[in-house]
Scaffold this active site. Sequence first.
Site, PDB file in Angstrom:
ATOM      1  N   HIS A 157       0.682  -1.217   0.074  1.00 32.40           N
ATOM      2  CA  HIS A 157       0.139  -0.351  -0.329  1.00 32.40           C
ATOM      3  C   HIS A 157       0.958   1.953   0.092  1.00 32.40           C
ATOM      4  O   HIS A 157       0.476   2.376   0.819  1.00 32.40           O
ATOM      5  CB  HIS A 157      -0.870  -0.081   0.458  1.00 32.40           C
ATOM      6  N   SER A 278      13.971  21.593 -15.440  1.00 34.64           N
ATOM      7  CA  SER A 278      12.858  22.973 -15.901  1.00 34.64           C
ATOM      8  C   SER A 278      13.401  23.991 -16.423  1.00 34.64           C
ATOM      9  O   SER A 278      14.574  24.920 -16.229  1.00 34.64           O
ATOM     10  CB  SER A 278      12.526  23.306 -14.805  1.00 34.64           C
ATOM     11  N   LYS A 284      15.674  22.258 -10.443  1.00 33.08           N
ATOM     12  CA  LYS A 284      14.940  21.335 -10.627  1.00 33.08           C
ATOM     13  C   LYS A 284      15.836  20.089 -11.639  1.00 33.08           C
ATOM     14  O   LYS A 284      16.651  20.879 -12.491  1.00 33.08           O
ATOM     15  CB  LYS A 284      13.805  21.526 -11.600  1.00 33.08           C
ATOM     16  N   GLU A 291       9.648   8.899 -16.170  1.00 27.51           N
ATOM     17  CA  GLU A 291       8.090   9.731 -16.246  1.00 27.51           C
ATOM     18  C   GLU A 291       7.605   9.068 -17.915  1.00 27.51           C
ATOM     19  O   GLU A 291       6.423   8.882 -18.094  1.00 27.51           O
ATOM     20  CB  GLU A 291       7.843  10.833 -16.150  1.00 27.51           C
TER      21      GLU A 291
END
Length: 469
Positions: A157, A278, A284, A291
């Site tokens: 979980h 970024s 970043k 992804e």
Amino acid sequence: MTGIARSGRFQSGLSPNATQFLSSLAFDWRLMGDDIEGSLAHVHMLKASRIIPPDVAQRIEAGLLSIKEDWHQGRLEPNPEWEDVHMNVEGRLKERIGEDAGYLHTARSRNDQVAVDMHLYMRREGHFIKEGLLQLAAALSLLAKDTLDVIMPGYTHLQPAQPIRMAHYWLSYGAMIQRDVSRLDDWAARADRSPLGAGALAGTPYPSQPDMTRSELGFSAIYANSLDAVSDRDYLLEFLSWASIFMVHVSRLAEELVLWSTPAFGFVTLHDQYSTGSSIMPQKKNPDTAELLRGKSGRVVGHLSGLMMVMKGLPLAYNTDMQEDKEAVFDTVDTVKAVLGVLTGLLKTLTIHPGPMHQAALKEFSNATDLADRLSSSGIPFRQAHHRVGELVQQCVAQGYASFHDVPEDQWGQWVPEIPYAWLTELTAEALVDARTQTFGTSRDSVSHQWTQFQDWILHESTSPDMPG
Ligand code: ARG
């Protein structure tokens, strides 16, 4: 712009929009090499079976070989006047050898022709994909080898559950890849059928020898039934479902890499080669490759459901709907190959941070089960022990302790006099993982054994005779 699929029965040409709509050339051009191979096998069979004159067969063969040479040299351009790759081969052949080219299509239809092309294409790509899977497996194996003694939290979980060795984690993906390879092998064996000679749907009245083309093209058997031979797209649906399952594995792994590379976890760092910045936030470092590995699963599963819908309810045998199989399958092949390359590279360059993982491994009371096991072994039912340790966790949480180890000894003695404090010092993360000695468990011996088995399997598969050389 009629192409050469229009016989003498048509009085007008196709409308320009219909011509464009029907054309598959923009995507089936990649079948050129396979179409030539299939055509060469076909003309050899026509010649051997005396279906066409030997001198004509020779001219066709020479013409096809010169087209093949131009194709390999990158000198062959698609001609949009011809609606698909098959018409392009025939059209080019006619340019080179004249009207004799018209003999090539004797005892054949584009229906068995496109089916044989797709079988040849899939067989080749299946080999490349298997090779890529074995490289991915090797990257996982290396990570497992390097992280045998790295302890990390295992989750259920997405809540810390019990500590595991990181090698155990990598080997779980290894097991998935092993199944992916095994499924791909099963698929390849089932897809290993030649449809050539089935004609439009019913075979042909010529004394053709489908077994001869089968043998030249290297298939194990011909289809048992000509209707099935030209209308079967199971091997493509199976491939797409194979790819969907594979992409689900990739996407789960990618999700974990995304999570674990955030500072909140800090378990791994993706190499700069696989990260981007970024455009606005200078600090970043984003895990874009992970992804997109996760995201690409969507399009592959989409292709599976798309082709399922195309095939559902089609009457036998060939229907033009089936031309829709190509973009789905080609895009899936391209996606899977790209994914294999990027994921393998990403894993090979991944930095592991054992410290934060080890720290996290005992936080959130992930030795609670073992404490309850221990209490239960001292002579009370596990359920009671489970409840008692649960109460203890509750007391810790109320006091702001993140693990049992944070509780001072005198406090512990008051809370749970029946659990000796000394047990705690024995319930280290190492002790916990080593206590699970089943072959599939987390002990050092178990995980080493799993790793050896996995490594042996990779070696065996990589040297098996059906791997491309
Ligand atoms: N371009 C077609 C396809 O991809 C080739 C087969 C055409 N056959 C036909 N009877 N129209 O499926």
